[in-house]
Design a protein around this motif. Structure first.
Motif, PDB file in Angstrom:
ATOM      1  N   ILE A 105       0.851  -1.175   0.000  1.00  0.00           N
ATOM      2  CA  ILE A 105       0.000   0.000   0.000  1.00  0.00           C
ATOM      3  C   ILE A 105       0.891   1.230   0.000  1.00  0.00           C
ATOM      4  O   ILE A 105       1.855   1.309   0.752  1.00  0.00           O
ATOM      5  N   ALA A 106       0.577   2.215  -0.830  1.00  0.00           N
ATOM      6  CA  ALA A 106       1.386   3.428  -0.909  1.00  0.00           C
ATOM      7  C   ALA A 106       0.633   4.604  -0.300  1.00  0.00           C
ATOM      8  O   ALA A 106      -0.592   4.681  -0.372  1.00  0.00           O
ATOM      9  N   LYS A 107       1.373   5.499   0.316  1.00  0.00           N
ATOM     10  CA  LYS A 107       0.846   6.755   0.853  1.00  0.00           C
ATOM     11  C   LYS A 107       1.573   7.890   0.146  1.00  0.00           C
ATOM     12  O   LYS A 107       2.791   7.839  -0.022  1.00  0.00           O
ATOM     13  N   VAL A 108       0.827   8.903  -0.239  1.00  0.00           N
ATOM     14  CA  VAL A 108       1.404  10.042  -0.941  1.00  0.00           C
ATOM     15  C   VAL A 108       0.971  11.317  -0.241  1.00  0.00           C
ATOM     16  O   VAL A 108      -0.192  11.465   0.115  1.00  0.00           O
ATOM     17  N   PHE A 109       1.904  12.226  -0.052  1.00  0.00           N
ATOM     18  CA  PHE A 109       1.568  13.554   0.440  1.00  0.00           C
ATOM     19  C   PHE A 109       2.551  14.561  -0.141  1.00  0.00           C
ATOM     20  O   PHE A 109       3.570  14.194  -0.713  1.00  0.00           O
ATOM     21  N   MET A 110       2.210  15.852  -0.033  1.00  0.00           N
ATOM     22  CA  MET A 110       3.011  16.906  -0.639  1.00  0.00           C
ATOM     23  C   MET A 110       3.595  17.822   0.423  1.00  0.00           C
ATOM     24  O   MET A 110       3.001  18.036   1.471  1.00  0.00           O
ATOM     25  N   ILE A 111       4.746  18.365   0.097  1.00  0.00           N
ATOM     26  CA  ILE A 111       5.434  19.314   0.964  1.00  0.00           C
ATOM     27  C   ILE A 111       5.769  20.537   0.111  1.00  0.00           C
ATOM     28  O   ILE A 111       6.255  20.393  -1.012  1.00  0.00           O
ATOM     29  N   GLY A 112       5.543  21.713   0.642  1.00  0.00           N
ATOM     30  CA  GLY A 112       5.860  22.950  -0.066  1.00  0.00           C
ATOM     31  C   GLY A 112       7.350  23.194  -0.152  1.00  0.00           C
ATOM     32  O   GLY A 112       8.170  22.416   0.342  1.00  0.00           O
ATOM     33  N   THR A 113       7.720  24.309  -0.758  1.00  0.00           N
ATOM     34  CA  THR A 113       9.134  24.604  -0.964  1.00  0.00           C
ATOM     35  C   THR A 113       9.621  25.788  -0.136  1.00  0.00           C
ATOM     36  O   THR A 113      10.698  26.313  -0.395  1.00  0.00           O
ATOM     37  N   ASN A 114       8.859  26.192   0.869  1.00  0.00           N
ATOM     38  CA  ASN A 114       9.359  27.284   1.707  1.00  0.00           C
ATOM     39  C   ASN A 114      10.428  26.752   2.667  1.00  0.00           C
ATOM     40  O   ASN A 114      10.648  25.553   2.790  1.00  0.00           O
ATOM     41  N   LYS A 115      11.100  27.662   3.350  1.00  0.00           N
ATOM     42  CA  LYS A 115      12.258  27.296   4.175  1.00  0.00           C
ATOM     43  C   LYS A 115      11.903  26.315   5.296  1.00  0.00           C
ATOM     44  O   LYS A 115      12.615  25.340   5.537  1.00  0.00           O
ATOM     45  N   LYS A 116      10.781  26.560   5.977  1.00  0.00           N
ATOM     46  CA  LYS A 116      10.378  25.711   7.102  1.00  0.00           C
ATOM     47  C   LYS A 116      10.055  24.288   6.642  1.00  0.00           C
ATOM     48  O   LYS A 116      10.447  23.303   7.277  1.00  0.00           O
ATOM     49  N   GLU A 117       9.354  24.168   5.516  1.00  0.00           N
ATOM     50  CA  GLU A 117       8.987  22.837   5.029  1.00  0.00           C
ATOM     51  C   GLU A 117      10.184  22.096   4.446  1.00  0.00           C
ATOM     52  O   GLU A 117      10.239  20.869   4.503  1.00  0.00           O
ATOM     53  N   LEU A 118      11.156  22.816   3.903  1.00  0.00           N
ATOM     54  CA  LEU A 118      12.379  22.153   3.444  1.00  0.00           C
ATOM     55  C   LEU A 118      13.179  21.606   4.623  1.00  0.00           C
ATOM     56  O   LEU A 118      13.802  20.544   4.520  1.00  0.00           O
ATOM     57  N   GLN A 119      13.147  22.304   5.754  1.00  0.00           N
ATOM     58  CA  GLN A 119      13.794  21.781   6.959  1.00  0.00           C
ATOM     59  C   GLN A 119      13.091  20.511   7.433  1.00  0.00           C
ATOM     60  O   GLN A 119      13.742  19.559   7.870  1.00  0.00           O
ATOM     61  N   LYS A 120      11.751  20.491   7.337  1.00  0.00           N
ATOM     62  CA  LYS A 120      11.002  19.285   7.706  1.00  0.00           C
ATOM     63  C   LYS A 120      11.351  18.135   6.765  1.00  0.00           C
ATOM     64  O   LYS A 120      11.450  16.979   7.192  1.00  0.00           O
ATOM     65  N   LEU A 121      11.554  18.429   5.488  1.00  0.00           N
ATOM     66  CA  LEU A 121      11.930  17.390   4.535  1.00  0.00           C
ATOM     67  C   LEU A 121      13.302  16.819   4.875  1.00  0.00           C
ATOM     68  O   LEU A 121      13.501  15.600   4.816  1.00  0.00           O
ATOM     69  N   GLU A 122      14.225  17.670   5.259  1.00  0.00           N
ATOM     70  CA  GLU A 122      15.549  17.185   5.669  1.00  0.00           C
ATOM     71  C   GLU A 122      15.438  16.340   6.940  1.00  0.00           C
ATOM     72  O   GLU A 122      16.128  15.328   7.086  1.00  0.00           O
ATOM     73  N   GLU A 123      14.568  16.745   7.863  1.00  0.00           N
ATOM     74  CA  GLU A 123      14.329  15.958   9.079  1.00  0.00           C
ATOM     75  C   GLU A 123      13.783  14.578   8.723  1.00  0.00           C
ATOM     76  O   GLU A 123      14.187  13.563   9.305  1.00  0.00           O
ATOM     77  N   LEU A 124      12.886  14.517   7.738  1.00  0.00           N
ATOM     78  CA  LEU A 124      12.337  13.240   7.290  1.00  0.00           C
ATOM     79  C   LEU A 124      13.428  12.360   6.682  1.00  0.00           C
ATOM     80  O   LEU A 124      13.506  11.167   6.981  1.00  0.00           O
ATOM     81  N   LYS A 125      14.292  12.953   5.869  1.00  0.00           N
ATOM     82  CA  LYS A 125      15.377  12.185   5.260  1.00  0.00           C
ATOM     83  C   LYS A 125      16.310  11.596   6.318  1.00  0.00           C
ATOM     84  O   LYS A 125      16.724  10.434   6.213  1.00  0.00           O
TER      85      LYS A 125
END
Length: 139
Positions: A105-125
């Motif tokens: 089963i796959a889950k998909v969601f989106m993240i914006g490109t502002n500074k705060k959300e890019l930090q969250k993306l790095e935290e996820l990685k």
């Protein structure tokens, strides 16, 4: 017969023009209530209201209200791989995160490109690397 259809058409138009009885307003209110309920329901686990996701221990909680169907709680132990791709379109530029689970089963969601959300993306990685989940980036 045509008189009856004409009267029905006139009454339907009057009904739709009445601001209190317009069904489109009820539909809009229902969609907004659904969105608000989904956002508030995930806040019981922590995190902020406008965050796309948050991580507690070894579990990922997705805050997406509309485009993530089903349960939005994904333990890292159930993840097989994660694909992160960059996309741009009418809604602007976004990162699309697709989580492939071991069950298929796959889950998909989106993240914006502002500074705060890019930090969250790095935290996820970093969390994915810590839990030994494969990450593949596109674009």
């Amino acid at each position: 017969m045509t008189e009856m259809l004409e009267k029905f058409s006139i009454s339907l138009q009057e009904w739709l023009m009445n601001p209190l009885l317009n069904p489109f307003h009820y539909l809009l209110a229902a969609v907004c209530a659904f969105w608000l309920f989904r956002r508030i329901s995930i806040l019981r686990t922590g995190g902020e209201f406008w965050e796309p996701f948050h991580i507690v221990g070894d579990t990922l909680y997705i805050h997406a209200a509309f485009y993530c169907i089903g349960r939005r709680v994904v333990p890292f132990s159930e993840m097989a791989a994660v694909h992160i791709s960059y996309a741009s379109g009418r809604g602007g530029r976004r990162y699309i995160v697709k989580i492939r689970r071991k069950k298929g089963i796959a889950k998909v969601f989106m993240i914006g490109t502002n500074k705060k959300e890019l930090q969250k993306l790095e935290e996820l990685k970093k969390a994915l690397k810590k839990h030994r989940v494969g990450v593949r980036e596109w674009g």
